[in-house]
Design a protein around this motif. Structure first.
Motif, short mmCIF file in Angstrom:
data_model
loop_
_atom_site.label_atom_id
_atom_site.label_comp_id
_atom_site.label_asym_id
_atom_site.label_seq_id
_atom_site.Cartn_x
_atom_site.Cartn_y
_atom_site.Cartn_z
N MET A 4 -41.79 14.34 25.59
CA MET A 4 -40.79 15.09 24.83
C MET A 4 -41.28 16.51 24.60
O MET A 4 -41.34 17.00 23.49
N LYS A 5 -41.60 17.19 25.69
CA LYS A 5 -42.25 18.51 25.57
C LYS A 5 -41.36 19.56 24.92
O LYS A 5 -41.85 20.41 24.17
N PHE A 6 -40.06 19.53 25.15
CA PHE A 6 -39.18 20.54 24.55
C PHE A 6 -39.03 20.29 23.05
O PHE A 6 -39.06 21.23 22.25
N THR A 7 -38.88 19.03 22.69
CA THR A 7 -38.79 18.68 21.27
C THR A 7 -40.09 19.01 20.57
O THR A 7 -40.08 19.50 19.43
N ALA A 8 -41.20 18.76 21.23
CA ALA A 8 -42.50 19.10 20.64
C ALA A 8 -42.62 20.61 20.44
O ALA A 8 -43.11 21.08 19.40
N LEU A 9 -42.16 21.38 21.40
CA LEU A 9 -42.22 22.84 21.30
C LEU A 9 -41.34 23.35 20.15
O LEU A 9 -41.75 24.22 19.37
N LEU A 68 -35.59 11.53 16.27
CA LEU A 68 -34.75 10.36 16.53
C LEU A 68 -33.67 10.68 17.56
O LEU A 68 -33.33 9.85 18.40
N ALA A 69 -33.13 11.89 17.49
CA ALA A 69 -32.07 12.29 18.43
C ALA A 69 -32.55 12.34 19.87
O ALA A 69 -31.75 12.15 20.79
N THR A 70 -33.82 12.56 20.09
CA THR A 70 -34.32 12.62 21.48
C THR A 70 -34.07 11.31 22.22
O THR A 70 -33.84 11.32 23.43
N SER A 71 -34.11 10.20 21.49
CA SER A 71 -33.89 8.91 22.16
C SER A 71 -32.42 8.66 22.45
O SER A 71 -32.10 7.79 23.26
N VAL A 72 -31.53 9.42 21.81
CA VAL A 72 -30.10 9.23 22.01
C VAL A 72 -29.54 10.23 23.01
O VAL A 72 -28.80 9.86 23.93
N ILE A 73 -29.91 11.50 22.86
CA ILE A 73 -29.33 12.55 23.70
C ILE A 73 -30.33 13.20 24.64
O ILE A 73 -29.96 14.05 25.45
N ALA A 78 -31.75 17.60 22.44
CA ALA A 78 -32.24 17.61 21.05
C ALA A 78 -32.97 18.92 20.76
O ALA A 78 -32.75 19.53 19.71
N ALA A 79 -33.79 19.35 21.69
CA ALA A 79 -34.52 20.61 21.50
C ALA A 79 -33.55 21.78 21.42
O ALA A 79 -33.75 22.71 20.62
N GLY A 80 -32.51 21.76 22.22
CA GLY A 80 -31.51 22.84 22.17
C GLY A 80 -30.85 22.94 20.81
O GLY A 80 -30.66 24.04 20.27
N ILE A 81 -30.51 21.80 20.24
CA ILE A 81 -29.95 21.79 18.89
C ILE A 81 -31.00 22.26 17.90
O ILE A 81 -30.69 22.98 16.94
N GLY A 82 -32.25 21.90 18.15
CA GLY A 82 -33.34 22.37 17.30
C GLY A 82 -33.49 23.88 17.32
O GLY A 82 -33.78 24.50 16.29
N VAL A 83 -33.29 24.48 18.47
CA VAL A 83 -33.36 25.95 18.57
C VAL A 83 -32.25 26.57 17.73
O VAL A 83 -32.46 27.60 17.06
N ILE A 84 -31.09 25.95 17.72
CA ILE A 84 -29.99 26.45 16.88
C ILE A 84 -30.38 26.36 15.41
O ILE A 84 -30.13 27.29 14.63
#
Length: 130
Positions: A4-9, A68-73, A78-84
């Motif tokens: 989950m490198k993007f979510t981790a970033l 949690l969202a990473t396992s769904v989408i 998930a990372a893109g939404i995180g950037v928002i």
């Protein structure tokens, strides 16, 4: 490697942002002579301190939902939404420091991103039961 490198970033970026806001509150505390444990004093310090606290309050919701969202989408979505979410916090912080009455747009972006993550997680949980 990290799956989950993007979510981790994005997680790291959110934590760096929170740390930076903590530093800003500390600088304003020192600049205006607001000795700990006081949380009130000069308005510039109070605004910086409030931005920091509010970001921590939002972070408590954001980080679990993000992961949690990473396992769904998936990681990238998930990372893109995180950037928002991070962008919303930056807009919020900048606006609040200038004029607290104008913090609304940044807060709305933050809440929107959090709500989207929450809906994704809820959808994933419901799907798991059917």
């Amino acid at each position: 490697m990290l799956e989950m490198k993007f979510t981790a970033l994005v997680t790291l970026a959110a934590l760096v942002l929170t740390f930076g806001l903590s530093g800003l509150a500390g600088v304003m505390r020192q600049k205006h002579g607001v000795d700990a444990p006081a949380s009130a004093g000069h308005p510039e310090f109070e605004r910086a301190n409030r931005v920091h606290y509010n970001t921590i309050e939002q972070l408590v919701l954001f980080l679990p939902l993000l992961w949690l969202a990473t396992s769904v989408i998936g990681d990238a979505w998930a990372a893109g939404i995180g950037v928002i979410w991070i962008a919303g916090r930056l807009v919020y912080a900048r606006a609040y420091q200038r004029d607290p009455a104008k913090r609304g747009p940044g807060m709305l972006v933050t809440l929107f991103a959090t709500a989207v993550l929450a809906l994704c997680v809820a959808w994933g949980i419901l799907q798991a039961f059917f």
